[in-house]
Design a protein around this motif. Structure first.
Motif, PDB file in Angstrom:
ATOM      1  N   UNK A  90       0.858  -1.183   0.000  1.00  0.00           N
ATOM      2  CA  UNK A  90       0.000   0.000   0.000  1.00  0.00           C
ATOM      3  C   UNK A  90       0.895   1.234   0.000  1.00  0.00           C
ATOM      4  N   UNK A 101      -1.568  -3.040   9.448  1.00  0.00           N
ATOM      5  CA  UNK A 101      -2.933  -2.645   9.079  1.00  0.00           C
ATOM      6  C   UNK A 101      -3.929  -3.801   9.214  1.00  0.00           C
ATOM      7  N   UNK A 102      -3.611  -4.950   8.594  1.00  0.00           N
ATOM      8  CA  UNK A 102      -4.566  -6.064   8.624  1.00  0.00           C
ATOM      9  C   UNK A 102      -4.779  -6.606  10.038  1.00  0.00           C
ATOM     10  N   UNK A 105      -7.165  -4.094  11.646  1.00  0.00           N
ATOM     11  CA  UNK A 105      -8.506  -3.968  11.070  1.00  0.00           C
ATOM     12  C   UNK A 105      -9.245  -5.298  10.997  1.00  0.00           C
ATOM     13  N   UNK A 106      -8.502  -6.404  10.840  1.00  0.00           N
ATOM     14  CA  UNK A 106      -9.168  -7.696  10.626  1.00  0.00           C
ATOM     15  C   UNK A 106      -9.252  -8.490  11.929  1.00  0.00           C
ATOM     16  N   UNK A 150       4.254  -8.616   5.618  1.00  0.00           N
ATOM     17  CA  UNK A 150       2.837  -8.241   5.719  1.00  0.00           C
ATOM     18  C   UNK A 150       1.949  -9.481   5.702  1.00  0.00           C
ATOM     19  N   UNK A 151       2.255 -10.422   4.767  1.00  0.00           N
ATOM     20  CA  UNK A 151       1.450 -11.645   4.677  1.00  0.00           C
ATOM     21  C   UNK A 151       1.580 -12.482   5.947  1.00  0.00           C
ATOM     22  N   UNK A 154      -0.661 -11.941   9.821  1.00  0.00           N
ATOM     23  CA  UNK A 154      -1.877 -12.572  10.357  1.00  0.00           C
ATOM     24  C   UNK A 154      -1.594 -13.989  10.858  1.00  0.00           C
TER      25      UNK A 154
END
Lengths: 243, 522
Positions: A90, A101-102, A105-106, A150-151, A154
């Motif tokens: 991003x 971010x994820x 937010x997730x 980033x991946x 989570x």
């Protein structure tokens, strides 16, 4: 032991163009699978069907024995990380914000906790110093390493890599492969679409050769890459290795 | 840059100047009249033809002087000003002779018609029986007419007076029950009510008696002398009586003629020029432009222009505040996979983009009351501008969202974000940065377009400028000053946005590329 991921009789067409013609594939936990094949053979489409970025025309993808559907796609995607050929970071937020971010937010992780995790992940991909850099300020290799971090943010059970080094200048490929090698060593389940035969031979438990939307040959790397049974595989390897 | 603008303006003026000196008129062979052709029975358009009492009389005057009459149709606000700027020789638009107008440099012919200010109310509205009843009511007037002055003189406060461009707008406003009454010239109101507005009626006799004259600019008293000669001639030889009967539907009486003669001194004192003099004129020498910026006029205009600018800013900011989120919602509907949402947004955008803003303002202000929706001028203006801006802004957002690489949405979805979370956190923040330049364009356009709401009686900047110019100030000076006001509002806005863009520059790669390009070019 049942498979972590199983793909059953998967077909995918774009209009009248049938890209996948009946794929069956099981991936066990901790396994590293290399997908090889010419451009247009269906490697990317197969990966994108696994996390439902593309909706299969028919057939099923099961994760831990549960079929992935429109209803559970968002939940399942949290456990399937994906790394893209063109990074897709991003651009409007910093490296560390890309990673946190994820989770925020997730998963609803608190900002502080997400930041601490993201910092650790940046260390893991050897970019601790670049936390506050924007993607536009990073080299291609650095961007791809942020994308991997980033991946991982989570804590996925499976990682999909869609030709992660194809868009990189040759001198930047090594740093990305190194991160992926470490990840494989840590026991991460991985499916990697790649043209890097050296990486496939060294890291993969299994190599799958895709040709025109079908699995033509599969087996341990030394077998598929060293003494392929199929004429098409031999042709493909000759072309790739002589480049 | 402003100096350049002024020069260009002056240059234009010198080309188009019809400076009314007699030799020039003679050479041109045309007598140019300015008028506002929405004013039956004086002048109005029928089958693309300008006709009316003034047109007949004016044509006869031109004929007497051995010239061809040429009529230019303007908005009322521009009619008197066009004399000073030399766009015409005479103004003829049922214009009332007043001392105030004379004081501002206008020269009037002898009176050519008796008129008066008359009240119109809704049929049977017994609250209004005469001028005294108007004091605590809402009264519609045509801006900068003697109707407006008469109403002001009655003591009706300014915020109870709704000022429109046209008589007809005021009548519509009374019919729509926003205004209680309107005041205007008797002959015109009579003529309009004969053809339409069956819900309205005249109230008694005119409460102010007036006379109408033909107007020239102060540098041209000889022309008015000639006009007086021609008018006198017409009254005697019967041509006047024919036109009178034709347009007012009743015969000219000796009483009317006598009254006109008695009030001859209403006109300006001008030299008495025999008509033959026109024909003996020598060929003229060409004279240059007479443009000069009048600082005292600009200075006097500034307090009023500031008021207008405040309203312009309020209209623009409110409309942007409402129009931007509304536009975003329409953009999201347009790219939505839900078909009905998509259709609604598409139809909305096409209708708004495909019709003039002026029409939308008219519909919201004049037509909605017919179906029971009552809006004040300000609310109607903000609503029209917001809805209009929303359509354009939605297209800006849509293009912006679609310009974001599809990999961004895929990456967000692959991280388990649902569509909404991905939109809000990934796609829209990038879109906002990308659409900032076209959004600024839209904001600037909106600021300028806000001048259109003056048709619903809002005294924004442009309207204020027009009023001051109509009122007898130098129009060129006033409009240049208005231009400076507009620039003073738009330039800071564009500067601010450029600063924001510079601040965001290192963030997105395309801009980085642009910067590199600049460096190479330098």
């Amino acid at each position: 032991m049942s498979a972590l991921l199983s793909i059953k009789n998967l077909y995918k067409s774009f209009g009248r163009n049938e890209v996948l013609k009946g794929i069956d594939l099981e991936v066990a936990e901790g396994e590293v699978v290399a997908l090889i094949g010419a451009s247009g053979s269906g490697k990317s489409t197969l990966l994108r069907c696994v996390n439902r970025l593309e909706i299969p025309t028919s057939g099923e993808v099961e994760f831990r024995g549960e079929p992935i559907t429109a209803a559970n796609a968002n939940a399942v995607r949290r456990e399937i990380g994906m790394v893209f050929q063109r990074f897709n970071l991003f651009p409007h937020i910093t490296a560390i914000e890309n990673i946190s971010l994820a989770p925020i937010k997730v998963l609803g992780t608190s900002a502080n906790e997400a930041k601490a995790q993201a910092t650790a992940l940046l260390e893991q991909v050897k970019l601790g110093a670049k936390a506050d850099a924007y993607p536009g300020e990073l080299s291609g290799g650095q961007q791809q390493r942020v994308a991997i971090a980033r991946a991982l943010g989570l804590k996925p059970k499976v990682m999909l890599f869609d030709e992660p080094t194809s868009a990189l200048d040759p001198e930047l490929v090594g740093e990305v492969l190194e991160v992926m090698r470490d990840l494989a060593k840590s026991g991460m389940t991985m499916i990697v679409a790649t043209h890097e035969m050296g990486f496939a031979r060294e890291v993969a438990n299994r190599v799958i050769f895709l040709d025109s939307g079908r699995i033509l040959e599969e087996g341990p790397p030394e077998q598929v890459l060293g003494s392929p049974k199929q004429e098409r595989t031999r042709e493909f390897l000759a072309r790739v290795l002589n480049k | 840059m402003l100096a350049g603008l002024a020069l260009a303006w002056a240059g234009l003026a010198s080309v188009a100047v019809a400076q009314g000196s007699l030799p020039q008129i003679k050479q041109r062979g045309e007598l140019i009249f300015a008028t506002d052709p929405t004013y039956p029975p004086f002048e109005y358009m029928e089958k693309a033809q300008m006709i009316g009492f003034d047109v007949d009389i004016g044509n006869e005057i031109a004929k007497d002087l051995g010239l061809k009459a040429k009529w230019i149709g303007l908005e009322w606000a521009g009619v008197l000003g066009s004399l000073e700027s030399g766009k015409c020789d005479l103004a003829m638009a049922g214009i009332t002779i007043t001392a105030e107008r004379k004081g501002k440099g206008y020269v009037f012919s002898r009176p050519y018609l008796l008129s008066g200010q008359e009240i119109v109310r809704r049929k049977g509205d017994t609250r209004i029986n005469g001028p005294k009843d108007l004091v605590n009511k809402i009264v519609a007037v045509q801006q900068e007419t003697t109707g407006q002055f008469a109403v002001a003189k009655l003591g009706v406060p300014k915020d109870h007076m709704l000022r429109f461009d046209q008589v007809q707008d005021g009548l519509m406003d009374v019919r729509n029950k926003r205004s209680d009454a309107t005041v205007g010239d008797l002959p015109t109101l009579k003529a309009i009510l004969q053809k339409g507005f069956p819900e309205l009626e005249l109230v008694g006799e005119p409460f102010v008696k007036e006379t109408l004259g033909i107007v020239a600019w102060k540098n041209n008293p000889e022309l008015v002398g000639l006009v007086n000669r021609s008018l006198n001639q017409m009254m005697v030889d019967g041509r006047y009586a024919v036109a009178y009967k034709k347009w007012f539907g009743e015969p000219l009486t000796a009483k009317i003629v006598g009254e006109l003669e008695n009030r001859k001194s209403d006109g300006s004192p001008v030299p008495d020029v025999p008509i033959a003099a026109m024909k003996e004129l020598p060929q003229p020498k060409v004279t240059g432009s007479s443009f000069s910026f009048r600082w005292e006029v600009a200075g006097a205009a500034i307090p009023q222009l500031i008021k207008g600018a405040e309203l312009t800013l309020a209209l623009t900011l409110l409309s942007l505040l409402i129009g931007t989120p509304t536009g975003l919602i329409f953009a999201l509907m347009r790219i939505s996979p839900v078909k009905p949402l998509n259709w609604i947004a598409t139809v909305y955008v096409e209708i708004v983009r495909g019709t003039p803003l002026l029409m939308q303002i008219y519909v919201i202000y004049f037509v909605l009351p017919a179906v029971g929706v009552e809006l004040s001028s300000f609310v109607a203006g903000v609503l029209a501008l917001s809805l209009n801006a929303a359509a354009y802004i939605s297209e800006i957002f849509r293009a912006g969202i679609e310009s974001i690489d599809s990999g961004q949405m895929e990456a967000a979805r692959s991280l388990g974000m649902d569509y909404r979370v991905a939109m809000v956190n990934v796609i829209l923040p990038q879109t906002v940065r990308r659409v900032l330049p076209p959004l600024t364009n839209e904001a600037v356009a909106l600021l300028k377009d806000s001048s259109l709401v003056s048709v619903v009686a809002l005294a924004e900047l442009m309207r204020m400028g027009k009023e001051i110019a109509t009122n007898g100030g130098s129009p060129t000076t006033v409009y240049l000053t208005v231009a400076v006001f507009y620039l003073a509002m738009t330039l800071p806005l564009t500067w601010l946005v450029r600063r924001l863009e510079a601040k965001w520059q290192p963030i997105s790669r395309p801009r980085d590329g642009a910067r590199r390009l600049k460096r190479v070019a330098a």
